[in-house]
Design an enzyme around this catalytic site. Structure first.
Site, PDB file in Angstrom:
ATOM      1  N   ASP A 165      -8.667  -6.671  -5.372  1.00 28.58           N
ATOM      2  CA  ASP A 165      -8.407  -5.494  -4.544  1.00 28.58           C
ATOM      3  C   ASP A 165      -9.454  -4.411  -4.779  1.00 28.58           C
ATOM      4  OD1 ASP A 165      -7.239  -3.269  -3.233  1.00 28.58           O
ATOM      5  OD2 ASP A 165      -5.233  -4.049  -3.610  1.00 28.58           O
ATOM      6  N   ASP A 168       0.847  -1.199   0.000  1.00 29.02           N
ATOM      7  CA  ASP A 168       0.000   0.000   0.000  1.00 29.02           C
ATOM      8  C   ASP A 168       0.889   1.257   0.000  1.00 29.02           C
ATOM      9  OD1 ASP A 168      -2.951   0.954   0.556  1.00 29.02           O
ATOM     10  OD2 ASP A 168      -1.762   1.982   2.071  1.00 29.02           O
ATOM     11  N   HIS A 212      -6.837  -6.706  -1.029  1.00 33.93           N
ATOM     12  CA  HIS A 212      -5.795  -5.697  -0.832  1.00 33.93           C
ATOM     13  C   HIS A 212      -4.732  -6.136   0.170  1.00 33.93           C
ATOM     14  CE1 HIS A 212      -3.971  -1.761  -0.962  1.00 33.93           C
ATOM     15  NE2 HIS A 212      -4.131  -1.582   0.340  1.00 33.93           N
TER      16      HIS A 212
END
Length: 383
Positions: free
Chosen positions: A332, A206, A360
């Site tokens: 995701d 991320d 994710h």
């Protein structure tokens, strides 16, 4: 004693005969069956104990035979092996690995094929480095890597999980972090203290992708490889916010989940972003086990806003000199696969991997598959 002994049989005999007199034929048969069941049960239990002992002796003998012949099979504490019938042809046989747990397996965490479950053989002498540094994404902390840490350590890797400033157990208030350098300071401090010639593999998830990119520019000689997992892999002059602005065909879930915090007053820019706990599962963990979603809901913290706005300055001589790899997560909802592929096309890495069925957070939804890819990348030699 003699009197008691003589009276007992007499009383017993009298009562027994009385029961026979008053019972029907059906009752007598049922009583006989019950008595036979009790006798049989005790004998079967004894036979079962003997069978267990014999079985254990057989296993011990088999292990001893394998050791003497130099053919010792690897055993995993958490799984067992089942060999389906199929004759002696080894090519037609398939070892099926089964869990020894009685818990029903979750649909979102399915049984993986045997090659993914067996600990991968790693010759650490052949690796450029065995030290892997894990950098979490926005709102997370080092805690999110607990499955990945355990799997890598089982393969004898040295693993370091970083808590960025204002994350995990770091005591800094997220609202007080005003730059990417401050947010990534725990990572850069760690790299700074590495011995000369020591290298690590950086893994960013991320917003952790922006953090490792920043660190790669500062310490290019201390990073052997960089792995981006559903991460912001940015170009020079680009910020994480710029990357999110490229998102196409979004359902607005990210925008719905964001709650801006204004620690300096409502008339000032936001200082942090807090994610709505009620939307976390749909946004980040749509394929993850419920227990990991619960862990995240009580552990996640606000995301400092200023670092998200900061544009990176990356050079070919530093950042560009390090081998990069990207791991896609097709299910995701936070950074959709279309956005991931857009970043890959804008700044192509050496190789791209895809974790089928991963949301994710593959360290929750696909930990074994993620582990396999991380080890595979660690083993890749220079071309």
């Amino acid at each position: 004693m003699g009197i008691c002994f003589s009276k007992k049989p007499t009383r017993s005999t009298r009562i027994y005969s009385k029961r026979i007199t008053n019972q029907s034929a059906t009752s007598i048969n049922r009583s006989s069956v019950n008595r036979w069941s009790r006798v049989r049960s005790s004998s079967v239990k004894k036979e079962n104990v003997e069978d267990v002992v014999i079985h254990e002796h057989a296993i011990a003998a088999a292990l001893l035979f394998q050791q003497q012949n130099g053919d010792v099979l690897p055993f995993d504490r958490s799984v067992s092996l089942r060999q389906p019938p199929g004759g002696a042809n080894l090519q037609s046989q398939q070892i099926i690995r089964r869990s020894c747990s009685t818990r029903r397996r979750s649909v979102v965490d399915p049984m993986l094929p045997p090659p993914l479950l067996i600990n991968q053989e790693v010759n650490h002498d052949e690796l450029e480095t065995s030290h892997i540094v894990l950098v979490h994404g926005g709102g997370f902390g080092a805690w999110c890597w607990y499955k990945t840490i355990a799997l890598l350590q089982e393969c004898k890797f040295k693993v370091t999980a970083i808590d960025s400033s204002g994350s995990g157990i770091d005591l800094v208030d997220a609202n007080a972090i005003e730059s990417l350098s401050r947010y990534a300071k725990p990572l850069t401090d760690f790299l700074k203290q590495l011995a000369d010639g020591e290298k690590v593999i950086l893994v960013g998830h991320d917003f952790g992708g922006a953090c490792i990119s920043y660190a790669m520019e500062l310490f290019p000689t201390k990073v052997a490889k960089a792995i981006f997992i559903a991460a912001s892999m940015l170009k020079t002059g680009q910020s994480a916010l710029d990357m999110f602005s490229l998102k196409e065909n979004t359902n607005g879930l990210m925008r719905q989940a964001q709650n801006f915090l204004y620690a300096n007053g409502n008339n000032q820019p936001p200082t942090a972003i807090d994610l709505d706990k009620l939307l976390l599962k749909d946004l980040l963990f749509n394929q993850s086990p419920a227990k990991d979603v619960a862990l995240a809901c009580v552990s996640m913290r606000p995301i400092p806003f200023s670092p998200v706005l900061e544009k990176l300055s990356l050079s070919e001589s530093n950042y560009g000199s390090i081998r990069r790899f990207y791991i896609e997560t097709p299910e995701d909802n936070a950074i959709p696969i279309t956005l991931q592929q857009m970043m890959i096309n804008q700044s192509p890495p050496e190789k791209v991997f895809r974790l089928k069925g991963a949301d994710h957070c593959p360290f929750f939804s696909k930990p074994q598959a993620l582990h396999k890819v991380l080890v595979e990348i660690a083993k890749l030699s220079k071309t």
